[in-house]
Design an enzyme around this catalytic site. Structure first.
Site, PDB file in Angstrom:
ATOM      1  CE  LYS A   1      -4.026  -2.127   0.184  1.00 39.40           C
ATOM      2  NZ  LYS A   1      -3.698  -3.549   0.039  1.00 39.40           N
TER       3      LYS A   1
HETATM    4  C1  LIG Z   1      -9.559  -2.862  -1.068  1.00 36.91           C
HETATM    5  C2  LIG Z   1      -8.983  -3.556   0.136  1.00 36.91           C
HETATM    6  N1  LIG Z   1      -9.749  -3.698   1.227  1.00 36.91           N
HETATM    7  C3  LIG Z   1      -9.262  -4.300   2.335  1.00 36.91           C
HETATM    8  C4  LIG Z   1      -7.988  -4.804   2.399  1.00 36.91           C
HETATM    9  C5  LIG Z   1      -7.516  -5.504   3.628  1.00 36.91           C
HETATM   10  O1  LIG Z   1      -6.385  -4.903   4.194  1.00 36.91           O
HETATM   11  P1  LIG Z   1      -5.311  -5.747   5.025  1.00 36.91           P
HETATM   12  O2  LIG Z   1      -4.530  -6.592   4.075  1.00 36.91           O
HETATM   13  O3  LIG Z   1      -4.483  -4.696   5.694  1.00 36.91           O
HETATM   14  O4  LIG Z   1      -6.079  -6.563   6.015  1.00 36.91           O
HETATM   15  C6  LIG Z   1      -7.153  -4.661   1.292  1.00 36.91           C
HETATM   16  C7  LIG Z   1      -5.763  -5.146   1.328  1.00 36.91           C
HETATM   17  O5  LIG Z   1      -5.310  -5.992   0.652  1.00 36.91           O
HETATM   18  C8  LIG Z   1      -7.676  -4.045   0.126  1.00 36.91           C
HETATM   19  O6  LIG Z   1      -6.909  -3.923  -0.982  1.00 36.91           O
END
Ligand SMILES: Cc1ncc(COP(=O)(O)O)c(C=O)c1O
Length: 386
Positions: free
Chosen positions: A193
């Protein structure tokens, strides 16, 4: 051979390492002063009144559902082109998911695809609508807000791709997650990210009571009643351990200070891609940018006409990999995942299927050199010719 270019990766400098080392030598490894400092700096960066740190973007989504009181007998509307977690958070709290279609050229949920999804809810109570700012391009928030208000639903921006993204509606500039349109917004600090804390997440909101509830829920549901003796804690509702440690908030703070540089570099690389990929049109096109969007690009998404190219995506990804170029698909439509297909049957979402049939994410991260972009475009051209 030149080093392999993944589709995304973190940027960690010596001062990030130093910030983490300093936190490790301090008194607090988990809940400590850097948590609040990171939250304050983050809220200021996105222009939100409140920010609540938590252990991942997925935890942020789950906490958002809990804080809103979403539960059984209710539905949440989620665009099918997203990461699994956007839909799964509704299921964590017992709500059902109704998948919305997306625009086939931008991958975003639109007012029209949301209205269609609302019509498919069959009169069930819609608790929340979760637009996803795919790759950093912000969804059509004012129109989605209006539909959410008409349906009596909360609007939760999944801004996991959109830290630093800006938009202009009616000549009013705004930022993803600033609370102007959404009740809550969620962010992820996974290494690919815009900034990273290894694992980590944040929820922003303009609502002080929601922020307070989120703080309790991320730590077992515990609160310290004002004026009570110092050892007293109470659990008025059940919560989780979704805290983000002080050590990782040290990394977050250090990274946040570089956000303008990260965003500017991503934008510069994207501009270079636009020029470098132009000769590959019309077989390779860019994902469509909505007119209001000024994204802090998380992904460099292109749309490929595989029929015209005479190859399929697996062949193309393998040919790119052989040339040292990583790529990824964002995303397989979530409504086709076996869990959801078994639960809801097959839903016809042609926009999501069309997006999925053509999308490919090319390498994009701040430490890429300009020449790397040219190398990716060259490799893509070669791979398409072979
Ligand atoms: C659009 C979206 N929502 C939620 C998430 C979930 O985040 P995390 O991987 O920090 O749990 C991600 C991450 O991959 C994402 O790209």
């Amino acid at each position: 051979m030149s080093p392999f270019l993944p589709y995304g990766r973190q940027t960690i400098d010596d001062d990030d390492v130093a910030a983490v080392a300093e936190a490790l030598r301090g008194d607090f490894l988990t809940t400590g002063p850097r948590v609040e400092a990171f939250e304050h700096a983050f809220a200021e960066t996105v222009g939100a009144a409140h920010a609540v740190a938590c252990s991942s973007g997925t935890a942020a989504l789950h906490l958002a559902m809990l804080a809103l009181g979403v539960g059984e007998g209710e539905v949440c509307i989620v665009p099918s082109i997203t990461f699994l977690a956007t839909a799964n958070c509704a299921r964590y709290v017992g709500a059902e998911v109704v998948f919305a279609d997306v625009d086939p050229l931008s991958g975003l949920m639109t007012a029209q695809t949301l209205a269609d999804a609302i019509a498919r809810c069959g009169g069930r109570r819609i608790a929340a609508i979760l637009p996803v700012h795919l790759r950093g391009d912000v969804a059509e928030l004012p129109a989605l807000r209006q539909l959410a208000d008409e349906a009596g639903a909360a609007l939760v921006e999944d801004a996991c791709h959109a830290l630093g993204s800006r938009m202009t509606f009616d000549n009013q500039p705004a930022s993803a997650g600033d609370g102007r349109w959404g009740d809550l917004a969620t962010f992820s600090f996974h290494p690919v990210k815009t900034l990273t804390t290894a694992e980590g997440g944040m929820i922003t909101t303009g609502d002080a009571r929601l922020a307070e509830r989120l703080r309790g829920l991320r730590s077992h549901g515990m609160i310290r009643p004002p004026g009570a003796d110092p050892w007293i804690y109470e659990m008025p509702e059940i919560g989780f351990n979704y805290r983000l440690p002080d050590v990782l908030c040290a990394l977050g703070l250090s990274q946040l200070a570089k956000l303008p540089r990260f965003v500017e570099r991503r934008r510069a690389l994207a501009r270079r891609y636009e020029i470098a990929l132009a000769p590959l049109a019309p077989v390779v096109g860019l994902a469509e940018r909505p007119p209001w969007s000024d994204p802090a690009l998380h992904l460099m998404a292109v749309l490929i006409d595989f029929e015209a190219a005479g190859c399929d995506r697996a062949q193309l990804m393998a040919a790119l990999k052989a040339r040292g170029v990583g790529s990824q698909v964002h995303y397989i439509p979530v409504h086709h995942q076996p869990y959801y297909a078994a639960r809801y049957g097959e839903t016809d979402l042609p926009g999501a299927d069309a997006w999925y049939a053509h999308c490919l994410s090319l390498p994009l991260y701040p430490t890429m050199a300009d020449a790397d972009v040219d190398r990716v475009a060259g490799a893509l051209g070669e791979a398409l010719r072979t």
